[in-house]
Write a protein that holds these residues in place. Structure first.
Motif, PDB file in Angstrom:
ATOM      1  N   ARG A  61       2.660 -10.987   3.519  1.00 55.34           N
ATOM      2  CA  ARG A  61       1.344 -11.338   2.969  1.00 55.34           C
ATOM      3  C   ARG A  61       0.500 -10.154   2.534  1.00 55.34           C
ATOM      4  N   VAL A  62       0.790  -8.989   3.085  1.00 54.78           N
ATOM      5  CA  VAL A  62      -0.028  -7.819   2.756  1.00 54.78           C
ATOM      6  C   VAL A  62       0.782  -6.782   1.982  1.00 54.78           C
ATOM      7  N   LEU A  63       1.782  -6.213   2.614  1.00 55.84           N
ATOM      8  CA  LEU A  63       2.506  -5.089   2.017  1.00 55.84           C
ATOM      9  C   LEU A  63       3.264  -5.466   0.744  1.00 55.84           C
ATOM     10  N   SER A  64       3.780  -6.691   0.684  1.00 58.79           N
ATOM     11  CA  SER A  64       4.543  -7.112  -0.493  1.00 58.79           C
ATOM     12  C   SER A  64       3.701  -7.882  -1.508  1.00 58.79           C
ATOM     13  N   ASN A  65       2.426  -8.000  -1.250  1.00 59.95           N
ATOM     14  CA  ASN A  65       1.550  -8.784  -2.128  1.00 59.95           C
ATOM     15  C   ASN A  65       1.148  -7.966  -3.349  1.00 59.95           C
ATOM     16  N   PRO A  66       1.617  -8.333  -4.532  1.00 62.48           N
ATOM     17  CA  PRO A  66       1.298  -7.547  -5.735  1.00 62.48           C
ATOM     18  C   PRO A  66      -0.147  -7.724  -6.202  1.00 62.48           C
ATOM     19  N   GLN A  67      -0.856  -8.721  -5.670  1.00 64.34           N
ATOM     20  CA  GLN A  67      -2.240  -8.953  -6.084  1.00 64.34           C
ATOM     21  C   GLN A  67      -3.221  -8.028  -5.372  1.00 64.34           C
ATOM     22  N   GLU A 118      -9.621   9.454  11.401  1.00 64.58           N
ATOM     23  CA  GLU A 118      -8.674  10.430  10.854  1.00 64.58           C
ATOM     24  C   GLU A 118      -7.352   9.763  10.487  1.00 64.58           C
ATOM     25  N   VAL A 119      -6.851   8.922  11.386  1.00 65.71           N
ATOM     26  CA  VAL A 119      -5.606   8.209  11.110  1.00 65.71           C
ATOM     27  C   VAL A 119      -5.833   7.187  10.000  1.00 65.71           C
ATOM     28  N   GLY A 120      -7.029   6.614   9.956  1.00 70.89           N
ATOM     29  CA  GLY A 120      -7.379   5.703   8.869  1.00 70.89           C
ATOM     30  C   GLY A 120      -7.323   6.403   7.520  1.00 70.89           C
ATOM     31  N   ASN A 121      -7.829   7.632   7.467  1.00 69.37           N
ATOM     32  CA  ASN A 121      -7.762   8.411   6.224  1.00 69.37           C
ATOM     33  C   ASN A 121      -6.316   8.724   5.858  1.00 69.37           C
ATOM     34  N   SER A 138       0.323   9.816  18.134  1.00 63.49           N
ATOM     35  CA  SER A 138       1.561   9.103  18.438  1.00 63.49           C
ATOM     36  C   SER A 138       1.273   7.636  18.710  1.00 63.49           C
ATOM     37  N   GLY A 139       0.299   7.377  19.541  1.00 60.69           N
ATOM     38  CA  GLY A 139      -0.061   5.998  19.870  1.00 60.69           C
ATOM     39  C   GLY A 139      -0.586   5.227  18.668  1.00 60.69           C
ATOM     40  N   MET A 140      -1.424   5.878  17.869  1.00 59.01           N
ATOM     41  CA  MET A 140      -2.003   5.197  16.713  1.00 59.01           C
ATOM     42  C   MET A 140      -0.960   4.920  15.640  1.00 59.01           C
ATOM     43  N   LEU A 141      -0.065   5.887  15.407  1.00 57.71           N
ATOM     44  CA  LEU A 141       1.008   5.651  14.429  1.00 57.71           C
ATOM     45  C   LEU A 141       1.956   4.558  14.912  1.00 57.71           C
ATOM     46  N   ALA A 142       2.193   4.514  16.213  1.00 60.22           N
ATOM     47  CA  ALA A 142       3.046   3.462  16.766  1.00 60.22           C
ATOM     48  C   ALA A 142       2.403   2.089  16.552  1.00 60.22           C
ATOM     49  N   THR A 143       1.090   2.018  16.739  1.00 60.45           N
ATOM     50  CA  THR A 143       0.372   0.761  16.508  1.00 60.45           C
ATOM     51  C   THR A 143       0.480   0.343  15.053  1.00 60.45           C
ATOM     52  N   LEU A 144       0.233   1.291  14.141  1.00 60.35           N
ATOM     53  CA  LEU A 144       0.338   0.991  12.712  1.00 60.35           C
ATOM     54  C   LEU A 144       1.751   0.534  12.344  1.00 60.35           C
ATOM     55  N   GLN A 164      -6.732  -1.920  -0.711  1.00 61.03           N
ATOM     56  CA  GLN A 164      -6.932  -3.177   0.005  1.00 61.03           C
ATOM     57  C   GLN A 164      -5.872  -3.368   1.088  1.00 61.03           C
ATOM     58  N   LYS A 165      -4.641  -3.011   0.783  1.00 65.09           N
ATOM     59  CA  LYS A 165      -3.564  -3.128   1.770  1.00 65.09           C
ATOM     60  C   LYS A 165      -3.843  -2.234   2.974  1.00 65.09           C
ATOM     61  N   ALA A 166      -4.237  -0.987   2.708  1.00 65.03           N
ATOM     62  CA  ALA A 166      -4.538  -0.053   3.793  1.00 65.03           C
ATOM     63  C   ALA A 166      -5.707  -0.566   4.623  1.00 65.03           C
ATOM     64  N   ASP A 167      -6.752  -1.067   3.952  1.00 65.91           N
ATOM     65  CA  ASP A 167      -7.915  -1.579   4.672  1.00 65.91           C
ATOM     66  C   ASP A 167      -7.559  -2.796   5.526  1.00 65.91           C
ATOM     67  N   LEU A 168      -6.692  -3.657   5.019  1.00 66.79           N
ATOM     68  CA  LEU A 168      -6.257  -4.813   5.806  1.00 66.79           C
ATOM     69  C   LEU A 168      -5.459  -4.380   7.039  1.00 66.79           C
ATOM     70  N   LEU A 169      -4.598  -3.392   6.876  1.00 64.23           N
ATOM     71  CA  LEU A 169      -3.861  -2.871   8.031  1.00 64.23           C
ATOM     72  C   LEU A 169      -4.816  -2.299   9.072  1.00 64.23           C
ATOM     73  N   LEU A 170      -5.820  -1.564   8.601  1.00 62.11           N
ATOM     74  CA  LEU A 170      -6.801  -0.987   9.524  1.00 62.11           C
ATOM     75  C   LEU A 170      -7.583  -2.080  10.241  1.00 62.11           C
ATOM     76  N   ASP A 171      -7.938  -3.140   9.513  1.00 58.60           N
ATOM     77  CA  ASP A 171      -8.647  -4.256  10.138  1.00 58.60           C
ATOM     78  C   ASP A 171      -7.788  -4.912  11.214  1.00 58.60           C
ATOM     79  N   LEU A 172      -6.505  -5.057  10.946  1.00 60.82           N
ATOM     80  CA  LEU A 172      -5.598  -5.654  11.927  1.00 60.82           C
ATOM     81  C   LEU A 172      -5.460  -4.790  13.179  1.00 60.82           C
ATOM     82  N   CYS A 173      -5.558  -3.480  13.008  1.00 62.93           N
ATOM     83  CA  CYS A 173      -5.424  -2.565  14.148  1.00 62.93           C
ATOM     84  C   CYS A 173      -6.722  -2.455  14.951  1.00 62.93           C
ATOM     85  N   GLY A 174      -7.839  -2.758  14.316  1.00 63.99           N
ATOM     86  CA  GLY A 174      -9.129  -2.700  15.012  1.00 63.99           C
ATOM     87  C   GLY A 174      -9.457  -1.296  15.484  1.00 63.99           C
TER      88      GLY A 174
END
Length: 179
Positions: A47-53, A74-77, A29-35, A58-68
């Motif tokens: 800059r990330v989710l709407s970026n077609p490039q 498991e939530v990363g997967n 619950s906490g991790m999904l709320a953070t995401l 890469q988008k998922a990895d950037l989100l994970l990097d932002l969440c630290g």
């Protein structure tokens, strides 16, 4: 594109069933709320989710990097799986549906009460007690004041709305007389 609620439902259900099996509902619950919070940020969406490039990975990895460290492997997967289907924009809706499933599991319900005047603690407790008895759930109340109601209250509990306000009654009377 399909409505976010429809898109989010199977992902939220899968995450819920997995977390329930691992006895980790609160953690998920906490991790999904953070995401969800990160995904709702205007810069992240632009800059990330709407970026077609960027690829989905890469988008998922950037989100994970932002969440630290706020998100485990498991939530990363799970996030990568959601990303691989192009559904990262649905993260806020997934988190919301997950919370509804969690509340249902815990026999808990969040009720929002909008009243014309501020409710004191005794009034809130009376309403919470009556709702708990009627709905057979633990009730958590949040209150708001809306002076345009003129009097009475509007209760919102999940998909149920009970309009006991004077404004609501006047509107129903107007509709009945206009028909």
């Amino acid at each position: 594109m399909a409505e976010m609620s429809t898109v989010a439902r199977p992902y939220a259900k899968a995450a819920f069933e997995y977390a329930l099996g691992k006895k980790a509902l609160d953690d998920w619950s906490g991790m999904l709320a953070t995401l969800a919070q990160v995904a709702q940020d205007g810069d992240v969406r632009e800059r990330v989710l709407s970026n077609p490039q960027l690829t989905s990975t890469q988008k998922a990895d950037l989100l994970l990097d932002l969440c630290g460290d706020a998100v485990n492997d498991e939530v990363g997967n799970f996030l990568r799986q959601v990303g691989s289907k192009g559904r990262l924009a649905a993260l806020p809706a997934i988190a919301e549906k997950f919370e509804l499933l969690k509340a249902q599991q815990e026999k808990r319900m969040d009720v929002n009460i909008v009243s014309a005047f501020a409710l004191d603690d005794a009034q809130q407790e009376t309403l919470a007690s009556a709702l708990a008895k009627r709905l057979n759930r633990e009730i958590s109340i949040t209150t708001q004041v809306d002076s345009t109601l003129l009097g009475g209250v509007i209760l919102r509990a999940g998909d149920t709305v009970i309009d006991g306000s004077v404004r609501g009654r006047l509107n129903r009377l107007h509709e009945a007389l206009s028909a």
